[in-house]
Design a protein around this motif. Structure first.
Motif, short mmCIF file in Angstrom:
data_model
loop_
_atom_site.label_atom_id
_atom_site.label_comp_id
_atom_site.label_asym_id
_atom_site.label_seq_id
_atom_site.Cartn_x
_atom_site.Cartn_y
_atom_site.Cartn_z
N VAL A 82 33.22 -29.46 3.19
CA VAL A 82 32.29 -30.57 3.42
C VAL A 82 33.10 -31.81 3.80
CG1 VAL A 82 30.49 -32.04 2.45
CG2 VAL A 82 30.65 -29.63 1.76
N LYS A 83 32.72 -32.45 4.92
CA LYS A 83 33.43 -33.64 5.38
C LYS A 83 32.44 -34.78 5.60
CE LYS A 83 35.05 -33.82 9.63
NZ LYS A 83 35.91 -33.58 10.81
N VAL A 84 32.79 -35.96 5.09
CA VAL A 84 32.00 -37.17 5.28
C VAL A 84 32.87 -38.19 6.00
CG1 VAL A 84 30.66 -38.99 4.17
CG2 VAL A 84 30.75 -36.71 3.14
N ASP A 85 32.39 -38.69 7.16
CA ASP A 85 33.21 -39.63 7.91
C ASP A 85 32.72 -41.06 7.72
OD1 ASP A 85 31.02 -40.09 9.62
OD2 ASP A 85 31.72 -38.65 11.12
N SER A 86 33.43 -42.00 8.35
CA SER A 86 33.13 -43.41 8.15
C SER A 86 31.82 -43.84 8.81
CB SER A 86 34.29 -44.27 8.69
OG SER A 86 34.61 -43.92 10.02
N TYR A 87 31.21 -42.98 9.61
CA TYR A 87 29.91 -43.26 10.22
C TYR A 87 28.77 -42.59 9.45
CZ TYR A 87 32.77 -44.90 14.10
OH TYR A 87 33.69 -45.56 14.87
N SER A 88 29.06 -42.13 8.23
CA SER A 88 28.08 -41.50 7.34
C SER A 88 27.57 -40.17 7.87
CB SER A 88 26.88 -42.44 7.07
OG SER A 88 27.34 -43.63 6.45
N ASN A 89 28.32 -39.52 8.75
CA ASN A 89 27.99 -38.17 9.18
C ASN A 89 28.55 -37.17 8.17
OD1 ASN A 89 26.75 -38.89 11.73
ND2 ASN A 89 28.81 -39.39 12.42
N VAL A 90 27.77 -36.17 7.83
CA VAL A 90 28.19 -35.15 6.88
C VAL A 90 28.25 -33.80 7.61
CG1 VAL A 90 27.70 -33.98 4.71
CG2 VAL A 90 27.10 -36.40 4.98
N SER A 91 29.44 -33.21 7.63
CA SER A 91 29.63 -31.91 8.28
C SER A 91 29.93 -30.87 7.20
CB SER A 91 30.79 -31.97 9.28
OG SER A 91 30.57 -32.96 10.26
N THR A 92 29.23 -29.76 7.27
CA THR A 92 29.40 -28.70 6.28
C THR A 92 29.69 -27.38 6.98
OG1 THR A 92 27.87 -29.80 4.75
CG2 THR A 92 28.33 -27.47 4.34
N LYS A 93 30.66 -26.64 6.45
CA LYS A 93 31.00 -25.33 6.99
C LYS A 93 31.20 -24.35 5.84
CE LYS A 93 35.03 -24.70 8.98
NZ LYS A 93 36.10 -24.75 10.02
N VAL A 94 30.49 -23.24 5.91
CA VAL A 94 30.59 -22.19 4.90
C VAL A 94 31.16 -20.94 5.57
CG1 VAL A 94 29.37 -20.78 3.20
CG2 VAL A 94 28.63 -23.15 3.64
N THR A 95 32.29 -20.46 5.06
CA THR A 95 32.96 -19.30 5.62
C THR A 95 32.96 -18.16 4.61
OG1 THR A 95 34.43 -20.74 6.91
CG2 THR A 95 35.10 -18.44 6.65
N ASP A 145 37.77 -40.20 7.21
CA ASP A 145 36.87 -39.20 6.64
C ASP A 145 37.48 -38.65 5.36
OD1 ASP A 145 38.36 -36.58 7.21
OD2 ASP A 145 38.18 -37.41 9.23
N ILE A 146 36.62 -38.09 4.52
CA ILE A 146 37.03 -37.42 3.29
C ILE A 146 36.53 -36.00 3.37
CG2 ILE A 146 36.80 -37.34 0.79
CD1 ILE A 146 36.54 -40.33 0.78
N ASN A 147 37.43 -35.06 3.14
CA ASN A 147 37.12 -33.64 3.28
C ASN A 147 37.31 -32.94 1.94
OD1 ASN A 147 36.75 -31.59 5.67
ND2 ASN A 147 38.15 -30.63 4.22
N THR A 148 36.30 -32.20 1.51
CA THR A 148 36.38 -31.44 0.27
C THR A 148 36.28 -29.96 0.59
OG1 THR A 148 35.29 -33.23 -0.94
CG2 THR A 148 35.36 -31.07 -2.01
N LEU A 149 37.23 -29.20 0.06
CA LEU A 149 37.31 -27.76 0.33
C LEU A 149 37.28 -27.00 -0.99
CD1 LEU A 149 37.84 -25.72 2.74
CD2 LEU A 149 40.23 -25.78 2.04
N TYR A 150 36.38 -26.02 -1.08
CA TYR A 150 36.29 -25.22 -2.29
C TYR A 150 36.33 -23.74 -1.94
CZ TYR A 150 34.60 -23.13 -6.61
OH TYR A 150 34.49 -22.36 -7.74
#
Length: 276
Positions: free
Chosen positions: A69-82, A55-60
């Motif tokens: 925001v994280k995108v894994d090898s199964y094309s799932n996109v997970s987003t978390k806003v804190t 997976d590739i994880n981008t943090l801002y």
């Protein structure tokens, strides 16, 4: 809020971390890059048997807001806003996964000088509701958690725990699995000068009258090397060596031997974490 009790999820965490954290019996690679503008990028790869996932994880980060925001090898996109301090001593977390349109969830955490609260609600027509709370101080805290499924009108969990913490030791007692399992854990810093600590966890299951335990230790050989060991009553023994070969970059080798599985070879894992 230095005197506030820890969240319920932290009860028994110090002992659990010594016994389980960083043990890995696969091949794992992590690369983290943090920019000066608040943007961070992390790439993870895991090889288990013949399967590789990543997976590739981008943090801002900007002010009191963090977007993950994280995108894994199964094309799932997970987003978390804190959002921190949305109200005094309050943090709100909004998360969702694509393509799962029912995965939306809102968490709200609040810290009081003598209490900590954490609530969670699923953002769908039949949400799962969860609430946890602890009262006391950073030294002594008592807490519980409960989960309720509105679709079935059933309780999904109800647990309780108590912990006593000091700088050189921590003891915790947890009643989990809807009152079916009792866990007691203890960690003690034997020698603070060389970072030697020991921990133990004892589990009793009321339904089967079964008891189990795990013992572990951690020793800081020097500022760059840590060795951990653990042994369980099921015959499994593990050892871990971790070296910080450059600042914030770690290589970890773990091994586990199952004395009851005479025909199987020991499990060996390698984890490499790079942070330029």
């Amino acid at each position: 809020m230095g005197s506030s009790p820890a969240p319920f999820s932290d009860i028994g965490k110090r002992a659990k971390d010594l016994l389980t954290k960083d043990y890995n019996f696969d091949q794992k690679f992590t690369l983290s890059v943090v920019g000066s503008t608040g943007l961070g990028l992390t790439a993870n790869g895991l090889k288990r048997d013949q399967i590789f996932v990543g997976d590739i994880n981008t943090l801002y980060k900007s002010g009191n807001t963090t977007v993950d925001v994280k995108v894994d090898s199964y094309s799932n996109v997970s987003t978390k806003v804190t959002v921190s301090d949305i109200l005094p001593s309050t943090k709100a977390v909004f998360s969702f996964r694509i393509p799962d349109h029912k995965s939306g969830k809102l968490d709200v955490q609040y810290l009081h000088p003598h209490a900590a609260f954490d609530s969670s609600i699923g953002l769908n027509p039949t949400p799962l509701l969860e609430l946890s709370a602890t009262i006391g101080s950073k030294d002594l805290s008592l807490g519980g958690e409960i989960g309720f499924d509105t679709a079935s009108s059933l309780l999904t969990k109800y647990n309780a725990g108590i912990s006593f913490n000091k700088p050189d030791f921590s003891a915790a007692l947890l009643l989990t699995d809807k009152g079916q399992t009792l866990k007691a854990s203890y960690i003690h810093a034997v020698d603070s000068c060389n970072g030697t600590a020991v921990a133990a966890e004892l589990t009793h299951r009321f339904s089967t009258f079964e008891n189990s335990f795990t013992l572990g230790s951690s020793h800081v050989i020097d500022p760059f090397n840590v060795v951990k060991t653990r042994f369980s009553d099921n015959g499994k023994a593990g050892v871990l060596w971790q070296r910080e070969w450059r600042p914030k970059s770690l290589v970890t080798v773990s091994a586990e031997y199952d004395s009851k599985a005479l025909n199987s070879s020991p499990k060996i894992g390698l984890a490499l974490a790079l942070k330029p």
